[in-house]
Design an enzyme around this catalytic site. Structure first.
Site, PDB file in Angstrom:
ATOM      1  N   GLU A   1     -81.767 -34.587  19.234  1.00 27.38           N
ATOM      2  CA  GLU A   1     -82.774 -34.145  18.271  1.00 27.38           C
ATOM      3  C   GLU A   1     -82.201 -34.085  16.860  1.00 27.38           C
ATOM      4  OE1 GLU A   1     -85.980 -31.641  20.738  1.00 27.38           O
ATOM      5  OE2 GLU A   1     -84.165 -30.502  20.340  1.00 27.38           O
TER       6      GLU A   1
ATOM      7  N   CYS B   1     -80.826 -32.199   9.414  1.00 28.93           N
ATOM      8  CA  CYS B   1     -79.858 -31.612  10.340  1.00 28.93           C
ATOM      9  C   CYS B   1     -79.614 -32.631  11.454  1.00 28.93           C
ATOM     10  CB  CYS B   1     -80.425 -30.300  10.890  1.00 28.93           C
ATOM     11  SG  CYS B   1     -79.348 -29.498  12.080  1.00 28.93           S
TER      12      CYS B   1
ATOM     13  N   CYS C   1     -73.463 -30.461  24.756  1.00 25.73           N
ATOM     14  CA  CYS C   1     -72.373 -29.758  24.077  1.00 25.73           C
ATOM     15  C   CYS C   1     -71.450 -29.145  25.111  1.00 25.73           C
ATOM     16  CB  CYS C   1     -72.953 -28.654  23.179  1.00 25.73           C
ATOM     17  SG  CYS C   1     -71.763 -27.958  22.012  1.00 25.73           S
TER      18      CYS C   1
ATOM     19  N   CYS D   1     -71.753 -21.631  23.928  1.00 21.84           N
ATOM     20  CA  CYS D   1     -71.973 -20.362  23.226  1.00 21.84           C
ATOM     21  C   CYS D   1     -73.175 -19.692  23.891  1.00 21.84           C
ATOM     22  CB  CYS D   1     -72.236 -20.610  21.744  1.00 21.84           C
ATOM     23  SG  CYS D   1     -70.863 -21.476  20.940  1.00 21.84           S
TER      24      CYS D   1
ATOM     25  N   CYS E   1     -76.854 -19.901  22.456  1.00 24.69           N
ATOM     26  CA  CYS E   1     -77.317 -21.207  21.964  1.00 24.69           C
ATOM     27  C   CYS E   1     -77.968 -22.009  23.092  1.00 24.69           C
ATOM     28  CB  CYS E   1     -76.151 -21.986  21.368  1.00 24.69           C
ATOM     29  SG  CYS E   1     -76.624 -23.610  20.736  1.00 24.69           S
TER      30      CYS E   1
ATOM     31  N   CYS F   1     -82.238 -23.177  14.283  1.00 27.84           N
ATOM     32  CA  CYS F   1     -80.828 -23.141  14.698  1.00 27.84           C
ATOM     33  C   CYS F   1     -80.715 -22.723  16.158  1.00 27.84           C
ATOM     34  CB  CYS F   1     -80.041 -22.107  13.892  1.00 27.84           C
ATOM     35  SG  CYS F   1     -80.026 -22.385  12.147  1.00 27.84           S
TER      36      CYS F   1
HETATM   37  N1  SAH Z   1     -71.187 -26.825  17.150  1.00 28.82           N
HETATM   38  C1  SAH Z   1     -71.299 -26.621  15.723  1.00 28.82           C
HETATM   39  C2  SAH Z   1     -72.573 -27.224  15.158  1.00 28.82           C
HETATM   40  C3  SAH Z   1     -73.849 -26.518  15.566  1.00 28.82           C
HETATM   41  S1  SAH Z   1     -74.493 -25.701  14.167  1.00 28.82           S
HETATM   42  C4  SAH Z   1     -71.187 -25.154  15.426  1.00 28.82           C
HETATM   43  O1  SAH Z   1     -71.150 -24.367  16.359  1.00 28.82           O
HETATM   44  O2  SAH Z   1     -71.081 -24.775  14.256  1.00 28.82           O
HETATM   45  C5  SAH Z   1     -75.743 -24.717  14.855  1.00 28.82           C
HETATM   46  C6  SAH Z   1     -75.676 -23.290  14.358  1.00 28.82           C
HETATM   47  O3  SAH Z   1     -76.726 -22.508  14.949  1.00 28.82           O
HETATM   48  C7  SAH Z   1     -74.373 -22.634  14.746  1.00 28.82           C
HETATM   49  O4  SAH Z   1     -73.955 -21.753  13.746  1.00 28.82           O
HETATM   50  C8  SAH Z   1     -74.812 -21.865  15.966  1.00 28.82           C
HETATM   51  O5  SAH Z   1     -73.900 -20.851  16.279  1.00 28.82           O
HETATM   52  C9  SAH Z   1     -76.168 -21.351  15.544  1.00 28.82           C
HETATM   53  N2  SAH Z   1     -77.001 -20.936  16.665  1.00 28.82           N
HETATM   54  C10 SAH Z   1     -76.904 -21.328  17.947  1.00 28.82           C
HETATM   55  N3  SAH Z   1     -77.858 -20.745  18.690  1.00 28.82           N
HETATM   56  C11 SAH Z   1     -78.586 -19.978  17.868  1.00 28.82           C
HETATM   57  C12 SAH Z   1     -79.742 -19.165  18.051  1.00 28.82           C
HETATM   58  N4  SAH Z   1     -80.311 -19.048  19.234  1.00 28.82           N
HETATM   59  N5  SAH Z   1     -80.244 -18.531  16.975  1.00 28.82           N
HETATM   60  C13 SAH Z   1     -79.678 -18.690  15.760  1.00 28.82           C
HETATM   61  N6  SAH Z   1     -78.597 -19.453  15.529  1.00 28.82           N
HETATM   62  C14 SAH Z   1     -78.058 -20.095  16.568  1.00 28.82           C
END
Ligand code: SAH
Length: 365
Positions: free
Chosen positions: A94, A107, A114, A118, A121, A343
């Protein structure tokens, strides 16, 4: 792409040069082709009239200008657009366009799935399928510009003005392809985005952070989310491998970081988990000495997520504590959350090969 046609999108300037040379063409053709591909956005060679008919025919016989296919497009009430792109092998990722008053940000994804897992996420619940090739990373940009009718790149009112490597995947686990793609975005004869308009976000792949600054040179964002190792080990499991002391040292040494080019620390606001005043104060101490700003991200929910977003007053207090310590820490309203484009909400159905063998896909893939 059918195997007979090599894709020119995603080749470096050097690779395109060798190819032009092997065709017996003069070196100026490289710049000309580059201009038509990345400034004009030509999707077929016939449009490239200054190249002359014979050369256009030779190019069309052997090469392609292939973008991923749009498998789905969703538009949010707030103007955000999300595309599900399908690559030649059927895998999908996406890409999200976020229009703002003074800019438009694309983006971009770096991997299908991945490895990071996390816990907050959605992408983290999808196993890594594979890295995206440079052609597929650049292809997301090309296809988005096609969909927005946003060519040529030199349009004064262009809609995509910024790129963030914040889509699916961990860009620093796919360093070479990401570096190649970002070099194409920055090339002044084509898409010509300045390095100040590109941000790469990492969960903290410490050994690659310096190379990101030295070899790519874009702005850095770090997904921090916790001020101490015990909590970060739980939320961002890569912290067990590269703990905070090492991550902060890498940020302190990030090439080109200074007050006009600060590192962004992303911090997701999880109700009752990482959002207390004590956490905020610990955070300010943690980043002391780093040219830093914070981006407080209200937690975006997804089906089955084990967290809730912190209440607005809690986020405001958290932000104020960081402000008092000298850091900007805006809490931005989520964009595209009604279409699962915000995000951490991205996820596709693409499966790892072994899993798809166990449960063969039916229908069109
Ligand atoms: N793997 C890289 C690139 C992804 S950026 C990284 O971790 O930085 C995506 C961003 O959204 C990251 O900061 C991630 O931690 C954040 N994110 C992931 N899940 C989220 C959620 N449910 N709500 C808000 N932010 C989230």
């Amino acid at each position: 792409m059918d195997g007979a046609h090599q894709n020119l999108i995603g080749l470096s300037r050097g690779e395109l040069g060798s190819l032009v040379q092997s065709m017996g063409e003069k070196p100026f053709r490289v710049r000309q082709l580059w201009h038509w591909i990345y400034d004009r956005g030509a999707a077929d060679f016939q449009a490239m009239t200054p190249l002359g008919k014979p050369l256009r025919a030779r190019l069309a016989a052997d090469f392609g200008l292939v973008r991923p296919r749009v498998a789905r497009e969703d538009a949010s009430a707030d103007g955000t657009i999300k595309w599900l792109f399908r690559f030649a092998d059927g895998n999908e990722a996406e890409t999200v366009f976020i229009p703002e008053v003074d800019r438009g940000t694309l983006c971009v994804s770096s991997q299908v799935g991945c490895t990071l897992s996390c816990t907050f996420c959605h992408t983290g619940t999808q196993r890594l399928v594979r890295n995206l090739a440079a052609a597929e990373i650049v292809g997301q940009f090309m296809a988005a510009r096609d969909a927005l009718a946003d060519w040529p790149s030199t349009r004064p009112d262009r809609r995509i003005t910024n790129v963030v490597m914040m889509g699916m995947g961990e860009p620093l686990f796919n360093f070479d392809n990401v570096a190649m793609a970002l070099a194409i975005f920055m090339d002044p004869d084509g898409i010509a985005l300045s390095k100040r308009r590109i941000t790469l976000s990492t969960a903290g792949v410490v050994p690659m952070i310096r190379r990101c600054g030295d070899e790519i040179g874009v702005k850095l964002a770090v997904s921090l989310h916790a001020p101490d190792d015990a909590l970060r080990d739980r939320l961002v499991p890569i912290n067990r491998k590269y703990p905070l002391a090492e991550l902060m040292a890498a940020c302190r040494a990030y090439p080109g970081a200074h007050n006009a080019r600060r590192i962004t620390f992303e911090y997701v606001m999880l109700d009752g988990v990482n959002d207390s005043p004590a956490h905020a104060r610990a955070l300010a101490r943690l980043v002391a000495g780093i040219p830093a700003k914070f981006n407080l991200i209200p937690f975006n929910p997804w089906p089955g997520a084990p967290y809730r977003c912190s209440p607005a007053p809690v986020i405001e207090r958290f932000s104020a504590i960081l402000n008092d310590a000298g850091y900007t820490a805006p809490a931005r309203a989520p964009r595209g959350d009604d279409i699962m484009a915000a995000c951490g909400q991205l996820r596709t159905e693409s499966l790892h090969a072994r899993a798809s063998l166990r449960a063969p896909a039916t229908g069109d893939r």
